[in-house]
Design a protein around this motif. Structure first.
Motif, mmCIF file in Angstrom:
data_model
loop_
_atom_site.group_PDB
_atom_site.id
_atom_site.type_symbol
_atom_site.label_atom_id
_atom_site.label_comp_id
_atom_site.label_asym_id
_atom_site.label_seq_id
_atom_site.Cartn_x
_atom_site.Cartn_y
_atom_site.Cartn_z
ATOM 1 N N CYS A 553 7.258 50.223 40.956
ATOM 2 C CA CYS A 553 6.565 51.450 41.346
ATOM 3 C C CYS A 553 6.431 51.332 42.871
ATOM 4 O O CYS A 553 6.331 50.452 43.535
ATOM 5 C CB CYS A 553 4.929 51.502 40.824
ATOM 6 S SG CYS A 553 4.930 51.273 39.080
ATOM 7 N N LEU A 554 6.731 52.668 43.447
ATOM 8 C CA LEU A 554 6.736 52.642 45.041
ATOM 9 C C LEU A 554 5.531 53.238 45.257
ATOM 10 O O LEU A 554 4.812 54.152 45.028
ATOM 11 C CB LEU A 554 7.838 53.865 45.448
ATOM 12 C CG LEU A 554 7.938 53.948 46.603
ATOM 13 C CD1 LEU A 554 8.379 52.532 47.658
ATOM 14 C CD2 LEU A 554 8.838 55.128 46.997
ATOM 15 N N GLY A 555 4.959 52.524 46.294
ATOM 16 C CA GLY A 555 3.476 52.639 46.972
ATOM 17 C C GLY A 555 3.759 53.774 48.273
ATOM 18 O O GLY A 555 4.873 53.854 48.762
ATOM 19 N N ARG A 556 2.587 54.543 48.554
ATOM 20 C CA ARG A 556 2.654 55.298 49.530
ATOM 21 C C ARG A 556 2.926 54.546 51.017
ATOM 22 O O ARG A 556 3.630 55.458 52.032
ATOM 23 C CB ARG A 556 1.445 56.089 49.682
ATOM 24 C CG ARG A 556 1.216 57.201 48.434
ATOM 25 C CD ARG A 556 -0.095 58.335 48.824
ATOM 26 N NE ARG A 556 -1.094 57.528 49.168
ATOM 27 C CZ ARG A 556 -2.050 57.272 48.180
ATOM 28 N NH1 ARG A 556 -2.055 57.466 46.867
ATOM 29 N NH2 ARG A 556 -3.292 56.986 48.513
ATOM 30 N N TYR A 580 4.861 51.647 56.617
ATOM 31 C CA TYR A 580 3.617 52.248 57.518
ATOM 32 C C TYR A 580 2.692 51.125 57.533
ATOM 33 O O TYR A 580 2.347 50.649 56.714
ATOM 34 C CB TYR A 580 2.987 53.242 56.631
ATOM 35 C CG TYR A 580 3.871 54.786 56.500
ATOM 36 C CD1 TYR A 580 4.565 55.342 57.680
ATOM 37 C CD2 TYR A 580 4.494 54.956 55.337
ATOM 38 C CE1 TYR A 580 5.234 56.553 57.491
ATOM 39 C CE2 TYR A 580 5.348 56.268 54.953
ATOM 40 C CZ TYR A 580 5.480 56.971 56.474
ATOM 41 O OH TYR A 580 6.432 57.963 56.265
ATOM 42 N N PRO A 581 1.981 51.027 58.758
ATOM 43 C CA PRO A 581 1.209 49.858 58.980
ATOM 44 C C PRO A 581 -0.359 50.221 58.196
ATOM 45 O O PRO A 581 -1.006 49.278 57.698
ATOM 46 C CB PRO A 581 0.803 49.834 60.366
ATOM 47 C CG PRO A 581 1.365 51.209 60.996
ATOM 48 C CD PRO A 581 2.334 51.649 59.976
ATOM 49 N N LEU A 600 17.956 49.697 44.435
ATOM 50 C CA LEU A 600 16.858 50.421 44.660
ATOM 51 C C LEU A 600 16.640 51.232 45.795
ATOM 52 O O LEU A 600 16.961 50.634 47.110
ATOM 53 C CB LEU A 600 15.490 49.642 44.515
ATOM 54 C CG LEU A 600 15.272 48.988 43.032
ATOM 55 C CD1 LEU A 600 13.945 48.302 43.179
ATOM 56 C CD2 LEU A 600 14.721 50.148 41.996
ATOM 57 N N ILE A 601 16.617 52.641 45.630
ATOM 58 C CA ILE A 601 16.293 53.564 46.905
ATOM 59 C C ILE A 601 15.314 54.100 46.958
ATOM 60 O O ILE A 601 14.452 54.540 45.830
ATOM 61 C CB ILE A 601 17.716 54.509 46.655
ATOM 62 C CG1 ILE A 601 19.101 54.113 46.551
ATOM 63 C CG2 ILE A 601 17.631 55.704 47.752
ATOM 64 C CD1 ILE A 601 19.599 53.142 47.827
ATOM 65 N N SER A 602 14.752 54.189 48.028
ATOM 66 C CA SER A 602 13.538 55.170 48.206
ATOM 67 C C SER A 602 13.764 56.322 48.919
ATOM 68 O O SER A 602 14.478 56.152 50.085
ATOM 69 C CB SER A 602 12.310 54.035 48.967
ATOM 70 O OG SER A 602 12.836 53.639 50.251
ATOM 71 N N VAL A 603 13.004 57.523 48.929
ATOM 72 C CA VAL A 603 13.275 58.629 49.447
ATOM 73 C C VAL A 603 11.927 59.201 49.886
ATOM 74 O O VAL A 603 11.101 59.450 48.990
ATOM 75 C CB VAL A 603 14.001 59.875 48.542
ATOM 76 C CG1 VAL A 603 14.067 61.152 49.292
ATOM 77 C CG2 VAL A 603 15.427 59.202 48.369
ATOM 78 N N PHE A 604 11.717 59.511 51.032
ATOM 79 C CA PHE A 604 10.349 59.913 51.571
ATOM 80 C C PHE A 604 10.748 61.387 52.255
ATOM 81 O O PHE A 604 11.425 61.625 52.969
ATOM 82 C CB PHE A 604 9.839 59.112 52.885
ATOM 83 C CG PHE A 604 9.536 57.672 52.117
ATOM 84 C CD1 PHE A 604 8.192 57.390 51.721
ATOM 85 C CD2 PHE A 604 10.196 56.678 52.237
ATOM 86 C CE1 PHE A 604 7.799 56.107 51.487
ATOM 87 C CE2 PHE A 604 10.000 55.527 51.711
ATOM 88 C CZ PHE A 604 9.053 55.134 51.235
ATOM 89 N N ARG A 605 9.880 62.375 51.650
ATOM 90 C CA ARG A 605 10.334 63.655 52.317
ATOM 91 C C ARG A 605 8.837 64.458 52.031
ATOM 92 O O ARG A 605 7.599 64.148 51.462
ATOM 93 C CB ARG A 605 10.943 64.577 51.280
ATOM 94 C CG ARG A 605 10.630 64.743 49.974
ATOM 95 C CD ARG A 605 11.682 65.692 49.061
ATOM 96 N NE ARG A 605 11.088 65.987 47.620
ATOM 97 C CZ ARG A 605 10.407 67.056 47.374
ATOM 98 N NH1 ARG A 605 10.610 67.859 48.286
ATOM 99 N NH2 ARG A 605 10.091 67.232 46.326
ATOM 100 N N THR A 606 8.782 65.478 52.999
ATOM 101 C CA THR A 606 7.596 66.338 52.976
ATOM 102 C C THR A 606 8.178 67.673 52.569
ATOM 103 O O THR A 606 9.239 68.074 52.506
ATOM 104 C CB THR A 606 6.926 66.378 54.532
ATOM 105 O OG1 THR A 606 7.536 67.169 55.272
ATOM 106 C CG2 THR A 606 6.659 65.110 55.054
ATOM 107 N N TRP A 625 13.612 46.768 53.677
ATOM 108 C CA TRP A 625 14.289 48.403 53.415
ATOM 109 C C TRP A 625 15.188 48.628 54.694
ATOM 110 O O TRP A 625 14.895 48.255 55.857
ATOM 111 C CB TRP A 625 13.025 49.551 53.525
ATOM 112 C CG TRP A 625 12.247 49.474 52.153
ATOM 113 C CD1 TRP A 625 10.955 49.202 52.293
ATOM 114 C CD2 TRP A 625 12.493 49.902 51.125
ATOM 115 N NE1 TRP A 625 10.423 49.434 50.982
ATOM 116 C CE2 TRP A 625 11.432 49.805 50.286
ATOM 117 C CE3 TRP A 625 13.640 50.389 50.458
ATOM 118 C CZ2 TRP A 625 11.090 50.006 48.919
ATOM 119 C CZ3 TRP A 625 13.760 50.557 48.975
ATOM 120 C CH2 TRP A 625 12.504 50.791 48.179
ATOM 121 N N GLU A 626 16.107 49.140 54.380
ATOM 122 C CA GLU A 626 17.224 49.523 55.490
ATOM 123 C C GLU A 626 17.684 50.954 55.237
ATOM 124 O O GLU A 626 17.668 51.627 54.242
ATOM 125 C CB GLU A 626 18.629 48.572 55.201
ATOM 126 C CG GLU A 626 18.311 47.234 55.351
ATOM 127 C CD GLU A 626 19.531 46.456 55.192
ATOM 128 O OE1 GLU A 626 20.740 47.054 54.662
ATOM 129 O OE2 GLU A 626 19.877 45.145 55.728
#
Length: 705
Positions: A553-556, A580-581, A600-606, A625-626
């Protein structure tokens, strides 16, 4: 009472076309000496200098062609007719600045003898009441709040000589208007139908339409106030009880919402207005947006409004002063209707026998040659090809050989008893009848998809898994508790396999409590596992990923939580370190987690179309994460709940991230994607449409698989 003529009629202060269709306008009070006009049809903005006697005034409400204005400095308060430019005075406004934000309800035109003006201020437990000709505002306490906690919340509206106003604790207060001017209160209380039990906020609007009273709930979440659900309810009287009932449409009318007020208009009375739609402005991170929500197909359309330094505060709708006599056909209505009729048969593969010309010649083509065509065709083209003649329909596994990629699936409206699918590569939309929709009574929301199967929730209690193409349905037990919900949901394999298990994840908002519910075929209820981890976890809304036997599960913040189904353990990993701190505000970003080529790939978008999408890959050797610059021939599909990665069927579709939006045109729709090549969205974002309840899914036409 006498109306005072102010002399200047102010035609020069109105833009061209004002009065022929609904406009948004905004008076800025003491901040600016101009009035801003938005034309929603042409998507244009104009600033006009106000006559001197209107400068410094704020518009607080309206009744027909009368505006209620107040001066922020002198507190002078009066009605102004926008047709005759005459004034009718009210008592000076209260000193508290809170009442400049009040919701105003007016019983009748101010030149009528029975005109009463009521101010409803949020967080107060009283009303302010007055009428033209009186010297002061009368404070009317509501005794209801002496016995019940809470306060007024707004909105309010006068309907059938009664004031309907929303209050705390999900109730609606119904107050007789006539006695209020004497300070008397005759009131009844009705329960408000509770919104969906999710950690989202909502705004309520009251609208009178064709003799009925409606409430519109606009659900949003996060600091960016992302719109996630809209529902309409009508006030009904049954068995001597008043209650709100959900409705699927508003007929040939359109609703216009702004601030905390709403108005209705027959769609054929103004050019460019579409029936059964709700129009409203709202702020977003990329600027002010004008939304149009179509109840027919449950699609949210928005256009970016031109920049305006005044923001959206105190926006009001101005309706046509002279109703147009001719009815303009809305091109989007006709386009949607034709598209729906054309695509029903496309999905199920039916072909009119009259359209098959000389089928004998096609039937003579060797079936071995026909089968060579299928791997080069899309799924829908395979269905079309197999429908040419009986011989071709007997080709072995023709649907398995066709090229398949994710489609965007959504439910237009319960009354249509069908699903809609949008193919982002072919830019085609299809409609498919569904028995699952026929039996549904509440709002349906697709939550997760895998191998052609879709997890769908109905209302607050029911969950089922559906293959929309084979009509196979697996009903799951009711959710564990009343008004319960899963933050995310997933399953291990296809529902027909022996190792099939469903997992529902619930996270407490503070991040200190995790509840994971499991279900296997044959069980009558959910098995609930509870965890209190030492490290708080703030989840994203995306579904977990089954990776190497564990659910990630990915956290914010970019952290990872891991559930081991075999050991029944939950852990928040110390690595990778959060990107994010501190915890981002809920709803700042959509956070997606998916597997891509064994990583595993994470994607962050708005929702801000001006902001780039960030894609990160987990380096498992160092657990960090890279940044990922290129997708290497892959294509991603992300929505609010689900995400899918595929190898692109063609080079031109590679290195793209498809979002659950499409650009609505007059005769076609185009899927909107983010290009990793130039870090921007395509095509243009002039008119964006997004189904509110949608999920990416890969079509699967094979029974029991």
């Amino acid at each position: 009472m006498a109306a005072v003529m102010v002399g200047h009629r102010g035609e020069d202060s109105l833009p061209h076309g004002f009065g022929s269709r609904p406009w948004l306008f905004q008076m800025h009070g003491s901040k600016k000496s101009t009035c801003t006009f938005f034309d929603p049809i042409n998507n244009s903005l104009e600033e006009r200098v106000l006559p001197e006697f209107l400068q410094g005034k704020a518009c607080l409400g309206f009744y027909q062609d009368w505006l209620l204005l107040a001066d922020e400095q002198t507190r002078e308060c009066f009605f102004l007719s926008i047709t005759s430019f005459s004034k009718i005075y009210l008592p000076s406004f209260p000193e508290s600045p809170d009442f400049f934000k009040a919701i105003v309800s007016i019983t009748s035109p101010p030149n009528a003898s029975n005109c009463i003006v009521i101010l409803v201020c949020s967080s107060k437990t009283f009303l302010l009441v007055s009428s033209p000709g009186r010297k002061m505002w009368k404070k009317v306490p509501l005794k209801y709040f002496k016995k019940n906690t809470g306060s007024l919340r707004g909105p309010s509206i006068i309907y059938n000589e009664q004031l309907f106003v929303m209050a705390s604790m999900s109730v609606t207060l119904v107050i007789d208007v006539a006695p209020l001017i004497r300070g008397c209160v005759k009131m009844t209380v009705i329960d408000q139908l509770k919104p969906c039990p999710v950690p989202y906020s909502w705004h309520t609007f009251l609208v009178e339409c064709a003799g009925d009273l409606f409430s519109v709930l606009v659900h949003s979440y996060g600091s960016r106030q992302l719109i996630i659900h809209i529902e309409v309810r009508r006030l009904e009287l049954s068995c001597n009880e008043i209650h709100w009932r959900r409705v699927q449409d508003i007929g040939d009318h359109a609703f216009f919402l702004a601030g905390r007020s709403g108005r209705s208009l027959p769609a054929n009375k103004a050019w460019g207005v579409q029936r059964n739609c709700i129009y409203f402005p709202a702020n977003n991170s990329d600027g002010a947006r004008l939304y149009k929500f179509c109840l027919d197909d449950q699609v949210l359309n928005f256009t970016l409004l031109p920049e305006n330094n005044g923001g959206l505060n105190r926006l009001q709708w101005a309706f046509p002063m002279k109703m147009m006599q001719t009815v303009e056909e809305d091109i989007f209505n006709s386009s949607d209707a034709m598209r729906s009729e054309e695509t029903d048969s496309t999905v199920i593969g039916n072909v009119d026998e009259n359209e098959v010309v000389s089928s004998r010649q096609w039937d003579e083509l060797p079936i071995e040659l026909v089968e060579l065509l299928f791997p080069r065709l899309s799924l829908v083209d395979c269905l079309r090809l197999s429908s040419v003649c009986k011989g071709w329909s007997q080709a072995s596994n023709f649907t398995r050989k066709g090229r398949v990629w994710p489609w965007l699936m959504h439910l237009p409206n319960l009354k249509y008893q069908s699903w809609k699918f949008f193919d982002p590569f072919c830019c085609e939309e299809y409609t498919l009848k569904s028995n699952a929709v026929v039996v549904a009574r509440n709002h349906l929301a697709p939550r997760f998809s895998k191998n052609g199967w879709v997890v769908i929730t109905e209302g607050n209690k029911k969950v089922f898994i559906l293959n929309p193409f084979t009509a196979e349905v697996i009903n799951l037990p009711p959710l564990p508790l009343k008004d319960y919900f899963f933050d995310s949901i997933s399953f291990t394999s296809v529902p027909t396999s022996p190792d099939f298990v469903v997992y529902g994840f619930f996270f407490q908002i503070c991040g200190e409590f995790v509840e994971i519910s499991t279900w296997c075929p044959g069980e009558e209820e959910w098995t609930v596992l509870e965890f209190q981890p030492s490290i708080p976890f703030f989840p994203s809304s995306n579904s977990p990923v089954l990776f190497q036997g564990e659910f990630y599960c990915l956290g914010r913040k970019g952290e990872l939580g891991v559930f081991n189904p075999e050991l029944e353990t939950w852990n928040v990993l110390s690595k990778p370190e959060p990107i994010y701190p501190t915890e981002p505000r809920y709803g700042n970003e959509y956070c997606h987690l998916l597997e891509l080529n064994g990583y595993l790939i994470s994607v962050f978008r708005t929702d801000d179309t001006k902001q780039p999408i960030r894609v990160l890959k987990l380096d498992r050797s160092e657990m960090k994460w890279e940044k990922l610059e290129h997708l290497r021939g892959m294509t991603l599909f992300v929505d609010r709940r689900n995400s899918i990665a595929i190898r692109s069927p063609e080079k031109k579709y590679a290195n793209r991230i498809y979002v659950p939006w499409f650009e609505g045109g007059m005769d076609s729709k185009k899927g909107i994607f983010y290009s990793m090549e130039n870090n921007s969205y395509h095509p243009s974002m002039h008119r964006v449409e997004e189904p509110l309840t949608c999920v990416w899914m890969e079509p699967n036409l094979h029974l029991h698989s």
